[in-house]
Design a protein around this motif. Structure first.
Motif, PDB file in Angstrom:
ATOM      1  N   ASN A 103       0.802  -1.220   0.000  1.00 12.60           N
ATOM      2  CA  ASN A 103       0.000   0.000   0.000  1.00 12.60           C
ATOM      3  C   ASN A 103       0.836   1.271   0.000  1.00 12.60           C
ATOM      4  OD1 ASN A 103      -2.434  -1.346  -0.091  1.00 12.60           O
ATOM      5  ND2 ASN A 103      -2.473  -1.596   2.156  1.00 12.60           N
ATOM      6  N   ARG A 104       2.074   1.190  -0.544  1.00 12.25           N
ATOM      7  CA  ARG A 104       2.894   2.411  -0.637  1.00 12.25           C
ATOM      8  C   ARG A 104       2.782   2.966  -2.052  1.00 12.25           C
ATOM      9  NH1 ARG A 104       8.448   0.965   2.423  1.00 12.25           N
ATOM     10  NH2 ARG A 104       9.072   2.813   1.253  1.00 12.25           N
ATOM     11  N   TRP A 105       1.582   3.473  -2.322  1.00  8.66           N
ATOM     12  CA  TRP A 105       1.230   3.891  -3.681  1.00  8.66           C
ATOM     13  C   TRP A 105       2.144   4.995  -4.197  1.00  8.66           C
ATOM     14  CZ3 TRP A 105      -1.617   0.164  -5.230  1.00  8.66           C
ATOM     15  CH2 TRP A 105      -2.477  -0.485  -4.324  1.00  8.66           C
ATOM     16  N   LYS A 106       2.530   5.917  -3.254  1.00  9.72           N
ATOM     17  CA  LYS A 106       3.361   7.042  -3.686  1.00  9.72           C
ATOM     18  C   LYS A 106       4.694   6.539  -4.237  1.00  9.72           C
ATOM     19  CE  LYS A 106       1.820  10.991  -1.022  1.00  9.72           C
ATOM     20  NZ  LYS A 106       2.071  11.764   0.210  1.00  9.72           N
ATOM     21  N   ASP A 107       5.294   5.581  -3.491  1.00 14.58           N
ATOM     22  CA  ASP A 107       6.582   5.044  -3.948  1.00 14.58           C
ATOM     23  C   ASP A 107       6.439   4.338  -5.286  1.00 14.58           C
ATOM     24  OD1 ASP A 107       8.249   5.837  -1.780  1.00 14.58           O
ATOM     25  OD2 ASP A 107       7.155   4.383  -0.542  1.00 14.58           O
ATOM     26  N   ALA A 108       5.343   3.589  -5.415  1.00 14.81           N
ATOM     27  CA  ALA A 108       5.093   2.886  -6.666  1.00 14.81           C
ATOM     28  C   ALA A 108       5.015   3.880  -7.819  1.00 14.81           C
ATOM     29  CB  ALA A 108       3.807   2.083  -6.581  1.00 14.81           C
ATOM     30  N   LEU A 109       4.282   4.965  -7.574  1.00 10.23           N
ATOM     31  CA  LEU A 109       4.113   5.986  -8.591  1.00 10.23           C
ATOM     32  C   LEU A 109       5.449   6.620  -8.966  1.00 10.23           C
ATOM     33  CD1 LEU A 109       1.360   6.831  -9.825  1.00 10.23           C
ATOM     34  CD2 LEU A 109       1.644   8.999  -8.608  1.00 10.23           C
ATOM     35  N   LYS A 110       6.272   6.843  -7.919  1.00 11.25           N
ATOM     36  CA  LYS A 110       7.576   7.466  -8.131  1.00 11.25           C
ATOM     37  C   LYS A 110       8.424   6.606  -9.092  1.00 11.25           C
ATOM     38  CE  LYS A 110      10.247   8.554  -4.479  1.00 11.25           C
ATOM     39  NZ  LYS A 110      10.422   8.859  -3.043  1.00 11.25           N
ATOM     40  N   LEU A 111       8.367   5.296  -8.863  1.00  6.66           N
ATOM     41  CA  LEU A 111       9.128   4.384  -9.727  1.00  6.66           C
ATOM     42  C   LEU A 111       8.652   4.459 -11.175  1.00  6.66           C
ATOM     43  CD1 LEU A 111       9.830   0.986  -7.994  1.00  6.66           C
ATOM     44  CD2 LEU A 111      11.432   2.622  -8.921  1.00  6.66           C
ATOM     45  N   ARG A 112       7.323   4.430 -11.316  1.00  7.09           N
ATOM     46  CA  ARG A 112       6.761   4.505 -12.671  1.00  7.09           C
ATOM     47  C   ARG A 112       7.202   5.793 -13.354  1.00  7.09           C
ATOM     48  NH1 ARG A 112       3.635  -0.163 -14.419  1.00  7.09           N
ATOM     49  NH2 ARG A 112       3.333  -1.298 -12.496  1.00  7.09           N
ATOM     50  N   LYS A 113       7.260   6.865 -12.576  1.00  9.36           N
ATOM     51  CA  LYS A 113       7.688   8.155 -13.109  1.00  9.36           C
ATOM     52  C   LYS A 113       9.150   8.091 -13.548  1.00  9.36           C
ATOM     53  CE  LYS A 113       5.757  12.574 -11.675  1.00  9.36           C
ATOM     54  NZ  LYS A 113       5.599  13.461 -10.500  1.00  9.36           N
ATOM     55  N   ALA A 114       9.967   7.476 -12.664  1.00  9.20           N
ATOM     56  CA  ALA A 114      11.392   7.352 -12.975  1.00  9.20           C
ATOM     57  C   ALA A 114      11.582   6.604 -14.282  1.00  9.20           C
ATOM     58  CB  ALA A 114      12.115   6.630 -11.847  1.00  9.20           C
TER      59      ALA A 114
END
Length: 631
Positions: free
Chosen positions: A559-570
């Motif tokens: 449930n660490r959606w922000k981190d997941a999103l950050k990776l996708r952004k990277a």
DNA sequence: CAAGCTGAGA
């Protein structure tokens, strides 16, 4: 006195009535025999003999009429027989040689007979008989008999003949040298080939070609290229055969620039399109060097193509992973009516395995049965692999059982096949058979064995086989095997054991190994460890997307959606695209391909409805899909 | 007296 029982009985019959051998075409038919024969010179009738039977009649007759001259007669008949290379005349000639004695028994009879027998393994025996009768070889005898030795890989006999060539002072002859080199080349003694070559006072183009060929055969492609340049420096121009050999060295090296250079050279010297061998070697070279376009262009320009040309195209495309294109070329081949051979079928089966084209694979199987092609060796192995990869472990097993000679590849294909289809127990049963039939497993076999253990969660069993690899089979585990072990431990939840295992690896862990551990983190929700591995993986192979996806899944499940999103952004920033998930299924000969997010299938709506129902059904039975089930 | 050695695709 010669004895030819069948011939004698023939002879008792009135010979005139049964053929025209003693007559000339214009002769009247029914005169008595004596009127056709020139008693002083019966041999002038020899040329009119039209079959072995007629020859035997004449032979028998002359023996009867001239009993004191049997040796002369036999040697005359033999001289007449020598130019004919039909199996019957060779058999007859061999028998005559057995009964002749010197001085009627001449070396050139043996030379010609040994040459005629090079393919039949009798050549070596005949050479032995010749030596026993104190008739000694010349510079023609040795090459003929050595050619036979090379063909049957008769190393020991060949070495004795090598000794003879020295003893009789023939070893400086270039034909003797070349055939000796050939013998050692086919037996894999590259060092001996080189030694002979270096020690010889005279070398010709064939010597160079044979040397280069010997290097290529044993995988010394660099040395082959070096020898080629040495040859050019010695002012010898390559001919077609040299070019074919040197091109295959380029293929093995994957050296496109060298291959292209040689191609340009060929255009300067030869009309390459006139020789199908050179054309095929070029097509193969371009394919193996990864230039499918040039291969295709050349292939299209070839005025004469044979089955090897087509096979080079088809297997080349398969090796490059262009499976659909390969099958296209195969269908073109069928359209022009050229019959596929076993090499074609192996390539086609390979394409089927990778595309999941079970129907076409079955067609190939039927074709093999219908044309009585043996489902052994390459063909059998390809069939086993095809059925296994198309999900039909049972049919794979059927073919496997029917194979007469199973090699490591057959066993490996079957073990991997069972492992892949979730039948770990049967995979291990097959593996257990190997020592009983005396087949030694190789590195790939163990990938199958370990992955079987991994999928079935057999930790103990996996450990045992991993240790047996080096202890029993003297095989050095590769990163793939370490990866399998990490996967095995990781899946079973033994994450810290897996970490220790990696720390103790004698070789540098690669992306495969770290990927397996990251996969385990993903299954068991280990976020911190995942992050550490992620860093290593990005350092090893920054362009691959797998690590990012796995890690982002780990974040999501925690449930660490922000981190997941950050990776996708990277990923986006580095312009990496996710390889879309993809699956294939074949129904009635049509392959349906589904990519993630792809809605192009004509029955898309129906499919999604069914998938939704299946998801609900699963949930009602307490099964919850781990990720987005419907995409 | 007659004759020889070397080439492609899984």
């Amino acid at each position: 006195m010669l004895r030819f029982p069948s011939t004698l009985s023939q002879m008792e019959k009135p010979i005139v009535s049964c053929s025209n051998i003693f007559t000339y075409s214009h002769s009247p038919p029914k005169l008595p025999l004596s009127s056709y024969i020139d008693i002083n010179n019966p041999f002038h009738c020899l040329e009119s003999c039209q079959s072995p039977r007629e020859l035997k009649q004449l032979h028998a007759l002359t023996l009867k009429t001239r009993p004191l001259q049997t040796q002369l007669i036999s040697s005359k008949i033999l001289s007449f027989l020598i130019p004919f290379s039909s199996p019957e005349s060779v058999t007859y000639a061999r028998e005559l040689v057995n009964h002749l004695k010197p001085p009627y028994l001449q070396l050139h009879f043996y030379n010609s007979l040994i040459q005629a027998l090079t393919n039949s393994s009798q050549a070596i025996a005949l050479y032995g008989e010749m030596i026993t009768k104190c008739i000694y070889p010349d510079t023609y005898t040795i090459p003929y008999v050595l050619k036979s030795c090379a063909q049957s890989h008769a190393l020991e006999e060949g070495q004795q003949i090598h000794a003879h060539s020295i003893k009789f002072g023939l070893s400086s002859n270039v034909y003797v040298l070349n055939t000796l080199m050939r013998l050692y080349a086919v037996c894999g003694f590259t060092h001996s080939v080189k030694k002979l070559f270096d020690g010889s006072p005279e070398r010709d183009l064939v010597s160079w070609t044979t040397l280069i060929q010997a290097f290529v055969k044993m995988g010394f492609a660099k040395e082959a290229i070096q020898a080629y340049f040495d040859m050019c420096r010695a002012n010898l121009r390559p001919d077609k055969r040299t070019l074919v050999v040197i091109l295959s060295a380029c293929s093995r090296l994957g050296d496109l620039s060298l291959g292209t250079r040689i191609h340009e050279n060929i255009c300067d010297i030869h009309d390459i399109y006139s020789d199908v061998f050179v054309g095929n070697a070029l097509v193969d070279m371009y394919m193996k060097c990864g230039d499918a376009d040039s291969a295709r262009k050349l292939f299209d320009k070839m005025p004469v193509k044979n089955v090897v040309s087509w096979n080079s195209m088809i297997s080349g495309l398969v090796q490059q992973g262009q499976f659909k294109e390969a099958l296209h070329v195969f269908h073109d081949m069928q359209r022009i009516g050229l019959r596929p051979d076993s090499v074609t079928l192996v390539a086609v089966l390979n394409a089927c395995s990778n595309l999941g084209k079970l129907e076409l694979g079955k067609w190939v199987h039927a074709y093999i049965d219908k044309n009585q092609i043996k489902a052994d060796g390459f063909v059998g192995n390809a069939l086993v692999d095809m059925y296994a990869k198309c999900g039909s472990a049972e049919q794979a097993f059927g073919v496997f059982q029917g194979m007469e000679c199973k090699d490591v590849f057959s066993y490996t294909a079957m073990i991997v096949g069972f492992a892949m289809n979730g039948e770990a127990e049967r995979a291990l049963d097959i593996f257990a058979e190997m020592p009983m039939v005396g087949t030694k497993p190789d590195e790939v076999t163990f990938v199958g064995v370990l992955s079987a253990c991994s999928h079935a969660g057999m930790v103990e069993e996996g450990w045992k086989h991993f240790e047996d690899m080096s202890r029993v089979y003297n095989l050095e585990p590769q990163t793939e095997h370490y990866g399998c072990m990490v996967d095995l431990l990781g899946r079973a939840g033994l994450i810290s054991e897996a970490e220790v295992f990696i720390a103790n690896m004698p070789i540098e862990p690669d992306a495969f190994v770290w990927g397996a551990l990251l996969g385990a983190c993903s299954i068991h929700g280990k976020v911190e460890l995942g992050e550490a591995i992620m860093k290593k993986l990005v350092a090893i192979e920054p362009v691959r997307d797998g690590a990012y996806i796995l890690m982002s899944n780990i974040y999501s499940s925690a449930n660490r959606w922000k981190d997941a999103l950050k990776l996708r952004k990277a990923m986006k920033e580095r312009k990496m695209k996710k390889t879309p998930g993809c699956s294939l299924i074949e129904i009635n000969g049509v392959v349906h391909e589904f990519r993630k997010g792809d809605k192009s299938h004509p029955r898309n709506e129906e499919l999604r409805k069914v998938l939704g129902e299946m998801a609900i059904h699963l949930q009602n039975h307490g099964q919850f899909p781990t990720s987005n089930f419907i995409t």
